[in-house]
Design a protein around this motif. Structure first.
Motif, PDB file in Angstrom:
ATOM      1  N   GLY A 162       8.737  22.386  -4.592  1.00  0.00           N
ATOM      2  CA  GLY A 162      10.014  21.715  -4.403  1.00  0.00           C
ATOM      3  C   GLY A 162       9.916  20.226  -4.125  1.00  0.00           C
ATOM      4  O   GLY A 162      10.934  19.531  -4.138  1.00  0.00           O
ATOM      5  N   LEU A 163       8.717  19.743  -3.876  1.00  0.00           N
ATOM      6  CA  LEU A 163       8.525  18.325  -3.551  1.00  0.00           C
ATOM      7  C   LEU A 163       7.688  17.597  -4.591  1.00  0.00           C
ATOM      8  O   LEU A 163       7.569  16.366  -4.529  1.00  0.00           O
ATOM      9  N   ASN A 164       7.114  18.343  -5.519  1.00  0.00           N
ATOM     10  CA  ASN A 164       6.125  17.765  -6.423  1.00  0.00           C
ATOM     11  C   ASN A 164       6.348  18.138  -7.882  1.00  0.00           C
ATOM     12  O   ASN A 164       5.404  18.223  -8.659  1.00  0.00           O
ATOM     13  N   GLY A 165       7.602  18.350  -8.235  1.00  0.00           N
ATOM     14  CA  GLY A 165       7.919  18.709  -9.609  1.00  0.00           C
ATOM     15  C   GLY A 165       7.322  20.049  -9.991  1.00  0.00           C
ATOM     16  O   GLY A 165       7.066  20.910  -9.135  1.00  0.00           O
ATOM     17  N   ALA A 166       7.076  20.236 -11.264  1.00  0.00           N
ATOM     18  CA  ALA A 166       6.577  21.519 -11.775  1.00  0.00           C
ATOM     19  C   ALA A 166       5.059  21.591 -11.659  1.00  0.00           C
ATOM     20  O   ALA A 166       4.349  21.838 -12.643  1.00  0.00           O
ATOM     21  N   TYR A 167       4.577  21.402 -10.454  1.00  0.00           N
ATOM     22  CA  TYR A 167       3.133  21.447 -10.207  1.00  0.00           C
ATOM     23  C   TYR A 167       2.710  22.908 -10.085  1.00  0.00           C
ATOM     24  O   TYR A 167       3.249  23.643  -9.258  1.00  0.00           O
ATOM     25  N   PRO A 168       1.765  23.373 -10.889  1.00  0.00           N
ATOM     26  CA  PRO A 168       1.508  24.812 -10.975  1.00  0.00           C
ATOM     27  C   PRO A 168       0.604  25.389  -9.897  1.00  0.00           C
ATOM     28  O   PRO A 168       0.499  26.612  -9.793  1.00  0.00           O
ATOM     29  N   LEU A 169      -0.062  24.556  -9.122  1.00  0.00           N
ATOM     30  CA  LEU A 169      -0.970  25.067  -8.089  1.00  0.00           C
ATOM     31  C   LEU A 169      -0.251  25.042  -6.748  1.00  0.00           C
ATOM     32  O   LEU A 169       0.008  23.973  -6.182  1.00  0.00           O
ATOM     33  N   GLU A 170       0.087  26.230  -6.237  1.00  0.00           N
ATOM     34  CA  GLU A 170       0.872  26.318  -5.007  1.00  0.00           C
ATOM     35  C   GLU A 170       0.135  27.008  -3.870  1.00  0.00           C
ATOM     36  O   GLU A 170       0.498  26.825  -2.705  1.00  0.00           O
ATOM     37  N   THR A 171      -0.865  27.800  -4.178  1.00  0.00           N
ATOM     38  CA  THR A 171      -1.580  28.558  -3.156  1.00  0.00           C
ATOM     39  C   THR A 171      -3.073  28.267  -3.239  1.00  0.00           C
ATOM     40  O   THR A 171      -3.560  27.713  -4.225  1.00  0.00           O
ATOM     41  N   ALA A 172      -3.768  28.678  -2.197  1.00  0.00           N
ATOM     42  CA  ALA A 172      -5.222  28.540  -2.215  1.00  0.00           C
ATOM     43  C   ALA A 172      -5.813  29.295  -3.401  1.00  0.00           C
ATOM     44  O   ALA A 172      -6.733  28.810  -4.062  1.00  0.00           O
ATOM     45  N   ALA A 173      -5.280  30.476  -3.693  1.00  0.00           N
ATOM     46  CA  ALA A 173      -5.788  31.267  -4.815  1.00  0.00           C
ATOM     47  C   ALA A 173      -5.596  30.535  -6.142  1.00  0.00           C
ATOM     48  O   ALA A 173      -6.455  30.606  -7.032  1.00  0.00           O
ATOM     49  N   LEU A 193      -9.693  21.867  -1.834  1.00  0.00           N
ATOM     50  CA  LEU A 193      -9.165  21.022  -0.775  1.00  0.00           C
ATOM     51  C   LEU A 193      -8.058  21.779  -0.063  1.00  0.00           C
ATOM     52  O   LEU A 193      -7.045  22.137  -0.671  1.00  0.00           O
ATOM     53  N   LEU A 194      -8.241  22.010   1.223  1.00  0.00           N
ATOM     54  CA  LEU A 194      -7.257  22.723   2.033  1.00  0.00           C
ATOM     55  C   LEU A 194      -6.387  21.703   2.750  1.00  0.00           C
ATOM     56  O   LEU A 194      -6.871  20.950   3.595  1.00  0.00           O
ATOM     57  N   ASP A 195      -5.110  21.679   2.400  1.00  0.00           N
ATOM     58  CA  ASP A 195      -4.128  20.813   3.049  1.00  0.00           C
ATOM     59  C   ASP A 195      -3.132  21.709   3.770  1.00  0.00           C
ATOM     60  O   ASP A 195      -2.425  22.490   3.137  1.00  0.00           O
ATOM     61  N   THR A 196      -3.058  21.581   5.072  1.00  0.00           N
ATOM     62  CA  THR A 196      -2.248  22.508   5.864  1.00  0.00           C
ATOM     63  C   THR A 196      -0.772  22.432   5.512  1.00  0.00           C
ATOM     64  O   THR A 196      -0.095  23.461   5.423  1.00  0.00           O
ATOM     65  N   PHE A 197      -0.251  21.229   5.312  1.00  0.00           N
ATOM     66  CA  PHE A 197       1.175  21.091   5.022  1.00  0.00           C
ATOM     67  C   PHE A 197       1.552  21.797   3.729  1.00  0.00           C
ATOM     68  O   PHE A 197       2.523  22.557   3.680  1.00  0.00           O
ATOM     69  N   HIS A 198       0.801  21.541   2.690  1.00  0.00           N
ATOM     70  CA  HIS A 198       1.146  22.117   1.392  1.00  0.00           C
ATOM     71  C   HIS A 198       1.068  23.644   1.419  1.00  0.00           C
ATOM     72  O   HIS A 198       1.969  24.332   0.912  1.00  0.00           O
ATOM     73  N   LEU A 199       0.005  24.177   2.008  1.00  0.00           N
ATOM     74  CA  LEU A 199      -0.153  25.629   2.016  1.00  0.00           C
ATOM     75  C   LEU A 199       0.922  26.313   2.857  1.00  0.00           C
ATOM     76  O   LEU A 199       1.538  27.298   2.427  1.00  0.00           O
ATOM     77  N   VAL A 200       1.160  25.803   4.064  1.00  0.00           N
ATOM     78  CA  VAL A 200       2.160  26.424   4.928  1.00  0.00           C
ATOM     79  C   VAL A 200       3.558  26.284   4.323  1.00  0.00           C
ATOM     80  O   VAL A 200       4.374  27.216   4.391  1.00  0.00           O
ATOM     81  N   SER A 201       3.845  25.159   3.704  1.00  0.00           N
ATOM     82  CA  SER A 201       5.151  24.971   3.069  1.00  0.00           C
ATOM     83  C   SER A 201       5.405  26.022   1.996  1.00  0.00           C
ATOM     84  O   SER A 201       6.550  26.411   1.752  1.00  0.00           O
ATOM     85  N   ASN A 202       4.338  26.505   1.364  1.00  0.00           N
ATOM     86  CA  ASN A 202       4.463  27.505   0.306  1.00  0.00           C
ATOM     87  C   ASN A 202       4.275  28.927   0.808  1.00  0.00           C
ATOM     88  O   ASN A 202       4.193  29.857   0.003  1.00  0.00           O
ATOM     89  N   GLY A 203       4.191  29.080   2.120  1.00  0.00           N
ATOM     90  CA  GLY A 203       4.073  30.413   2.690  1.00  0.00           C
ATOM     91  C   GLY A 203       2.686  30.998   2.631  1.00  0.00           C
ATOM     92  O   GLY A 203       2.505  32.205   2.856  1.00  0.00           O
ATOM     93  N   ASP A 204       1.680  30.171   2.330  1.00  0.00           N
ATOM     94  CA  ASP A 204       0.302  30.669   2.277  1.00  0.00           C
ATOM     95  C   ASP A 204      -0.270  30.758   3.691  1.00  0.00           C
ATOM     96  O   ASP A 204       0.181  30.070   4.612  1.00  0.00           O
ATOM     97  N   ASP A 205      -1.282  31.573   3.850  1.00  0.00           N
ATOM     98  CA  ASP A 205      -1.951  31.792   5.127  1.00  0.00           C
ATOM     99  C   ASP A 205      -3.136  30.824   5.226  1.00  0.00           C
ATOM    100  O   ASP A 205      -4.176  31.040   4.603  1.00  0.00           O
ATOM    101  N   VAL A 206      -2.968  29.736   5.993  1.00  0.00           N
ATOM    102  CA  VAL A 206      -3.999  28.705   6.062  1.00  0.00           C
ATOM    103  C   VAL A 206      -5.302  29.250   6.618  1.00  0.00           C
ATOM    104  O   VAL A 206      -6.388  29.033   6.063  1.00  0.00           O
ATOM    105  N   GLU A 207      -5.216  29.954   7.747  1.00  0.00           N
ATOM    106  CA  GLU A 207      -6.443  30.466   8.357  1.00  0.00           C
ATOM    107  C   GLU A 207      -7.104  31.507   7.457  1.00  0.00           C
ATOM    108  O   GLU A 207      -8.325  31.540   7.316  1.00  0.00           O
ATOM    109  N   GLY A 208      -6.285  32.349   6.814  1.00  0.00           N
ATOM    110  CA  GLY A 208      -6.838  33.328   5.895  1.00  0.00           C
ATOM    111  C   GLY A 208      -7.518  32.671   4.717  1.00  0.00           C
ATOM    112  O   GLY A 208      -8.588  33.105   4.277  1.00  0.00           O
ATOM    113  N   ALA A 209      -6.896  31.595   4.206  1.00  0.00           N
ATOM    114  CA  ALA A 209      -7.495  30.880   3.074  1.00  0.00           C
ATOM    115  C   ALA A 209      -8.806  30.226   3.471  1.00  0.00           C
ATOM    116  O   ALA A 209      -9.787  30.264   2.722  1.00  0.00           O
ATOM    117  N   ALA A 210      -8.835  29.621   4.664  1.00  0.00           N
ATOM    118  CA  ALA A 210     -10.065  28.970   5.123  1.00  0.00           C
ATOM    119  C   ALA A 210     -11.191  29.986   5.250  1.00  0.00           C
ATOM    120  O   ALA A 210     -12.339  29.716   4.865  1.00  0.00           O
TER     121      ALA A 210
END
Length: 273
Positions: A162-173, A193-210
């Motif tokens: 919602g902040l970066n146009g049609a960017y296709p990478l939204e989750t750590a996966a 690259l793990l960015d906390t804001f981007h992952l949490v904004s998309n509902g991803d699990d930051v600690e799980g991804a790390a």
């Protein structure tokens, strides 16, 4: 601010999003004055893949004069202020992107920077997603060879929906899938690259991804969510995240990439040894 979390982790500050009340060339010195010894930047010349020699020199000189290390640099990503988020996957812009890599190599030679964030690019109307992915993989493999020649690493990150146009990478996966495609194409020096804001904004699990992708983790950037402010302004438990990073053996820098009109780093005192 060269103080560390635990006994081994140090900070860096992203001077493309902090100290923005100052001209870009004054920001490394501002970071130094605030106590930081390392900085990172987005591509300093939006929409310009090859700056003039004097512009390139002025950027490197600002870092050198400030006495800080440049530890991260975005590869050319198009015109980010205008909304673009990378050109890797655009078949029409491969030459533009590849021309910028000569600039990247010169900056690396002069400053010692070795980490390069490669923004993927937004989905294009009229071009099949499979073709965009093929082009991105080819460009990543090429860029990885170029930076690999001097010990560099490419980084792949998801961005907030919602902040970066049609960017296709939204989750750590999503990012890891690109990392794996690049590696299959011969690019061993591509990481997540793990960015906390981007992952949490998309509902991803930051600690799980790390934890899940610890072996592929190349860099960490932090901002709270929602809001992309400094830690403590949103809902992320940074104490738990930092403890987990220690647990999984992450020893890289933690880069501050948050929005703060009047940078306040007092929150860091709560995360020292």
């Amino acid at each position: 601010m060269t103080g560390r979390i635990g006994t081994h982790r140090a900070w860096a500050v992203n001077c493309s999003i902090l100290f923005t009340d100052l001209p870009l060339q004054e920001r490394p010195a501002a970071a130094k004055d605030a106590g930081f010894d390392a900085v990172e930047f987005w591509w300093p010349w939006p929409g310009v893949p090859v700056p003039t020699a004097s512009e390139e020199d002025a950027f490197c000189q600002a870092v050198e004069d400030a006495g800080v290390r440049l530890i991260g640099l975005n590869l050319y990503a198009g015109d980010m202020p205008a909304g673009e988020r990378g050109v890797l996957s655009d078949p029409a812009r491969a030459a533009e992107f590849r021309a910028s890599l000569d600039v990247t190599a010169r900056i690396a030679e002069r400053t010692g920077v070795r980490m390069f964030n490669a923004l993927y690019g937004q989905r294009l109307d009229g071009v099949a997603a499979s073709e965009q992915d093929r082009v991105a993989t080819r460009n990543l493999a090429h860029a990885a060879r170029e930076v690999g020649a001097f010990g560099g690493t490419l980084l792949i990150e998801p961005l907030a929906r919602g902040l970066n146009g049609a960017y296709p990478l939204e989750t750590a996966a999503d990012a890891i899938e690109v990392v794996q495609r690049a590696r299959a194409a011969g690019a061993a020096n591509v990481r997540f690259l793990l960015d906390t804001f981007h992952l949490v904004s998309n509902g991803d699990d930051v600690e799980g991804a790390a934890r899940r992708y610890a072996a592929d983790l190349g860099h960490v950037q932090i901002a709270d969510a929602p809001g992309r402010g400094r830690p403590g302004t949103g809902g992320i438990d940074f104490g738990a995240l930092f403890a987990l990073l220690d647990e999984i053996g992450y020893t890289g820098r933690i880069a501050l990439e948050y929005v703060d009109p009047r940078p306040d780093f007092a929150w860091m005192e709560d995360h020292r040894a």
